[in-house]
Motif scaffolding. Sequence first.
Motif, short mmCIF file in Angstrom:
data_model
loop_
_atom_site.label_atom_id
_atom_site.label_comp_id
_atom_site.label_asym_id
_atom_site.label_seq_id
_atom_site.Cartn_x
_atom_site.Cartn_y
_atom_site.Cartn_z
N GLY A 41 0.84 -1.18 0.02
CA GLY A 41 -0.07 0.02 -0.01
C GLY A 41 0.91 1.27 0.03
N ASN A 42 2.15 1.31 0.74
CA ASN A 42 2.70 2.61 0.81
C ASN A 42 3.44 2.54 -0.46
N ALA A 43 3.64 1.59 -1.27
CA ALA A 43 4.23 1.80 -2.77
C ALA A 43 3.17 2.22 -3.64
N ALA A 44 1.91 1.73 -3.38
CA ALA A 44 0.92 2.22 -4.08
C ALA A 44 0.60 3.74 -4.17
N LEU A 72 0.83 6.20 -7.16
CA LEU A 72 -0.31 6.89 -7.71
C LEU A 72 -0.05 8.41 -8.01
N LYS A 73 1.07 8.96 -7.37
CA LYS A 73 1.57 10.03 -7.63
C LYS A 73 2.31 10.45 -8.87
N LYS A 74 2.91 9.18 -9.43
CA LYS A 74 3.77 9.17 -10.46
C LYS A 74 2.77 8.91 -11.68
N LYS A 75 1.98 7.80 -11.63
CA LYS A 75 0.91 7.25 -12.70
C LYS A 75 -0.30 7.06 -11.94
N PRO A 76 -1.32 7.64 -11.96
CA PRO A 76 -2.37 7.58 -11.05
C PRO A 76 -3.45 6.53 -11.86
N GLU A 77 -3.17 6.47 -13.26
CA GLU A 77 -4.10 5.41 -14.10
C GLU A 77 -3.79 4.14 -13.89
N GLY A 119 6.28 2.81 -15.89
CA GLY A 119 5.77 2.39 -17.12
C GLY A 119 5.99 1.06 -17.78
N HIS A 120 6.42 0.23 -16.84
CA HIS A 120 6.69 -1.09 -17.25
C HIS A 120 5.59 -1.87 -17.09
N ASN A 121 5.36 -2.97 -17.91
CA ASN A 121 4.13 -3.55 -18.22
C ASN A 121 4.45 -4.73 -17.48
N VAL A 180 6.02 -0.49 -8.26
CA VAL A 180 6.93 0.62 -8.48
C VAL A 180 7.18 0.25 -10.08
N GLY A 181 7.38 -0.86 -10.38
CA GLY A 181 7.56 -1.21 -11.80
C GLY A 181 6.33 -0.70 -12.77
#
Length: 138
Positions: free
Chosen positions: A29-32, A36-41, A110-112, A105-106
């Motif tokens: 959850g902390n990582a999430a 969210l700040k970097k890639k909210p989608e 932007g990594h799939n 984090v990955g």
Amino acid sequence: MELILGYLGLGLVLALAGIGSAIGTTIAGNAAEGALKKKPEGSGNYMVLSALPATQGIYGFVAFFMMRANVVEHPAVVFGVGLSVGLVCMLSAIRQGQVCANGIVGISQGHNVFTNTLIYAALPEFYAILGLVGALMV
């Protein structure tokens, strides 16, 4: 005294599995939250991965529920099984939370890697399942 050990074993399986799930879900959850700040989608993927370590708490509850009938007849066995299953579930949940956090984090970078992370996260889960099955076989 033996009966106290049996009830202690019941408490340990429930408590340790719950503690592990709480720690594992907060690690992910902390990582999430950071992701969210970097890639909210990616929030849906983050949520799924953050919730995965919660399953070990469920396994601890199932083991508790199934072993409670044996606490009077076999208290020493219930203690040993409760302690061991509780520890396996706790450590599994913590390590699974770390795997999920790395996947989050990955994804935020932007990594799939969502599917791969689910597969990697299933590996520590497997040992918690084995612990539960062992408890049910006793």
